[in-house]
Write a protein that holds these residues in place. Structure first.
Motif, PDB file in Angstrom:
ATOM      1  N   ARG A 152       7.881  -8.974  17.191  1.00 29.53           N
ATOM      2  CA  ARG A 152       7.824  -8.144  18.240  1.00 29.53           C
ATOM      3  C   ARG A 152       9.125  -7.015  17.841  1.00 29.53           C
ATOM      4  N   CYS A 153       8.739  -5.942  18.236  1.00 27.80           N
ATOM      5  CA  CYS A 153       9.881  -5.060  18.419  1.00 27.80           C
ATOM      6  C   CYS A 153      10.742  -5.303  19.756  1.00 27.80           C
ATOM      7  N   GLY A 154      12.277  -5.449  19.001  1.00 25.86           N
ATOM      8  CA  GLY A 154      12.965  -5.663  20.210  1.00 25.86           C
ATOM      9  C   GLY A 154      13.229  -4.473  21.272  1.00 25.86           C
ATOM     10  N   LYS A 155      12.814  -3.166  20.756  1.00 29.30           N
ATOM     11  CA  LYS A 155      13.055  -2.277  21.578  1.00 29.30           C
ATOM     12  C   LYS A 155      11.923  -1.837  22.627  1.00 29.30           C
ATOM     13  N   CYS A 156      10.769  -1.968  22.072  1.00 32.61           N
ATOM     14  CA  CYS A 156       9.557  -1.653  23.051  1.00 32.61           C
ATOM     15  C   CYS A 156       8.554  -2.841  23.143  1.00 32.61           C
ATOM     16  N   GLY A 157       8.709  -4.073  22.297  1.00 32.47           N
ATOM     17  CA  GLY A 157       7.961  -5.073  22.394  1.00 32.47           C
ATOM     18  C   GLY A 157       6.666  -4.876  21.599  1.00 32.47           C
ATOM     19  N   VAL A 188       8.120  -2.976  10.206  1.00 31.98           N
ATOM     20  CA  VAL A 188       8.559  -1.844  11.032  1.00 31.98           C
ATOM     21  C   VAL A 188       7.634  -1.793  12.190  1.00 31.98           C
ATOM     22  N   CYS A 189       8.384  -1.022  13.162  1.00 23.42           N
ATOM     23  CA  CYS A 189       7.724  -0.684  14.389  1.00 23.42           C
ATOM     24  C   CYS A 189       6.836   0.696  14.411  1.00 23.42           C
ATOM     25  N   VAL A 190       5.727   0.633  14.232  1.00 21.11           N
ATOM     26  CA  VAL A 190       4.995   1.640  13.685  1.00 21.11           C
ATOM     27  C   VAL A 190       4.399   2.517  15.144  1.00 21.11           C
ATOM     28  N   GLY A 233       1.029   1.899  18.421  1.00 22.87           N
ATOM     29  CA  GLY A 233       1.208   2.707  19.505  1.00 22.87           C
ATOM     30  C   GLY A 233       2.657   1.946  19.741  1.00 22.87           C
ATOM     31  N   GLY A 234       3.418   1.820  19.005  1.00 23.57           N
ATOM     32  CA  GLY A 234       5.021   1.211  18.977  1.00 23.57           C
ATOM     33  C   GLY A 234       5.859   2.470  19.122  1.00 23.57           C
ATOM     34  N   CYS A 235       7.148   2.245  19.184  1.00 29.32           N
ATOM     35  CA  CYS A 235       8.079   3.109  19.538  1.00 29.32           C
ATOM     36  C   CYS A 235       8.492   3.967  18.280  1.00 29.32           C
ATOM     37  N   GLY A 236       8.238   3.213  17.045  1.00 28.86           N
ATOM     38  CA  GLY A 236       8.652   3.870  15.966  1.00 28.86           C
ATOM     39  C   GLY A 236      10.474   3.819  15.359  1.00 28.86           C
ATOM     40  N   ARG A 237      11.003   2.878  16.241  1.00 27.56           N
ATOM     41  CA  ARG A 237      12.221   3.089  16.176  1.00 27.56           C
ATOM     42  C   ARG A 237      13.105   1.799  15.596  1.00 27.56           C
TER      43      ARG A 237
HETATM   44 ZN    ZN Z   1       9.440  -0.552  19.067  1.00 28.02          ZN
END
Ligand code: ZN
Length: 376
Positions: A273-278, A293-295, A301-305
């Motif tokens: 899981r992305c640590g910034k947006c989950g 990567v967070c896509v 639908g991720g943050c991409g960051r």
């Molecule tokens: Zn993210």
């Protein structure tokens, strides 16, 4: 080759014939000659009933009669983690190094490959143990709400009678057929739907897989399909022409064959899981570096960051998983002994969810490998 029919896990919609077909294709592409096809009919797998073909295969491996194994997925091979360990021991003793899976292929001669196959086996076992409980609860809920079994939803652009065209949705389909044929990607079309807040009939955001299934269906060309094969004109009106339908299918086939996507070699894709947006992280390589990567965008639908290099994370997770696998709590959970425990029940639900996600990816992968038959 080993195949098994069972009713235990979600993946079991796979009839034995399809498992065997795909295994034969894999053998063919590897240039291996198949000495024997071991097949078990094992409808109540989790009960621990004997599997004669499986036992015969193990004996043949131990006797040095066989030097390789092909299986559709590890959940066809073993039903409980302890069976996997027995299988791995038999391989080791016979010095058999060649084991391949149609779905979830991993290299068992490496530590990472072993880790992946152990996780998959643990998830399959967990699914078996919790499924009967979940199915029963769902049936009780449906009965209480006077709902029919299963969840019927209408097809996009047709009303619930399956015949009446819903013009506002048909317009979208017609436009999309043209735009797809003109070279626009499914990803970009799905993004358009998201921007215009057009939901699926289930009220969910569109994924490219859902959109592909709709565009590839004979239904929208007024064609009746049975098991992925067009059997003739349907009673409902067509939204696009038969000729457009054929061109869409041909274009999708062409894209599938050109194989722009590489086979999945990322054990943790969709599980991290992305640590910034989950949102879940997916694989993306840059030159020779494997990364997660967070896509952002319609399918993910991720943050991409967020981007992380794969190898160190996989090593960390491997250590954590091995540590967890070594506890009596997990052994109990896998054996279904703690179904009463609320906290653990929640974790096993999450595991089941993650597994479903994994299964979805695996199915998408398999679908590409077997042309578009499953999209109908
Ligand atoms: Zn993210």
């Amino acid at each position: 080759m080993y195949a098994r029919i069972s009713s235990d896990v979600e993946g079991s919609g796979l009839e034995v014939t399809r498992q065997l077909e795909d295994c034969r294709k894999l053998a063919n592409s590897l240039g291996w000659s198949v000495a024997e096809e071991y097949v078990d009919n094992d409808m109540s797998a989790y009960s621990g009933k004997r599997r004669p073909a499986y036992e015969r295969m193990l004996a043949d491996l131990r006797d040095g009669e066989r030097d390789a194994v092909i299986v559709y997925h590890v959940d066809r091979l073993t039903r409980r983690p302890i069976e996997l360990e027995q299988f791995l021991e038999a391989l080791d003793a016979a010095k058999v190094r060649q084991v391949r899976f149609v779905v979830g292929d991993t290299d068992l001669s490496t530590g990472d490959g072993l880790m992946v196959v152990r996780i998959l086996a643990a998830m399959a076992a967990n699914e078996s143990a919790t499924k009967s409980r979940r199915v029963k609860r769902k049936m009780e809920q449906n009965a209480a709400a006077s709902l029919p079994h299963g969840g019927y939803v209408r097809a996009f652009s047709y009303a619930e009678d399956k015949v009446t065209v819903i013009e506002s949705e048909a317009v979208v389909i017609r436009q999309f057929a043209e735009r797809f044929l003109a070279g626009e990607s499914l990803r970009s079309l799905a993004a358009w739907l998201e921007d215009n807040e057009v939901a699926t009939v289930a009220g969910k955001p569109w994924r490219t897989t859902t959109l592909r299934a709709v565009l590839a269906s004979g239904r929208i060309a007024g064609l009746r399909e049975h098991q992925g094969v067009i059997v003739g004109p349907a009673v409902w009106p067509a939204i696009i022409s038969e000729e457009q339908h054929r061109r869409i299918r041909a274009l999708m086939q062409q894209k599938a064959v050109s194989g722009r996507r590489a086979p999945r070699r990322y054990a943790l894709s969709g599980l991290l899981r992305c640590g910034k947006c989950g949102h879940p992280l997916y694989s993306a390589a840059r030159q020779t570096t494997r990364r997660y990567v967070c896509v952002s965008g319609p399918d993910h639908g991720g943050c991409g960051r967020l981007t992380v290099v794969a190898a160190p994370v996989e090593e960390l997770i491997a250590k954590a998983v091995l540590y967890r696998l070594d506890t009596s709590e997990l052994a109990d959970a896998l054996a279904g002994r703690t179904a009463q425990d609320e906290a653990l029940a929640e974790v096993t639900e999450q595991l089941a969810g993650d597994r479903a996600q994994l299964e979805e990816l695996a199915t998408a992968y398999a679908d590409r490998a077997i042309t578009m038959r499953a999209n109908g």
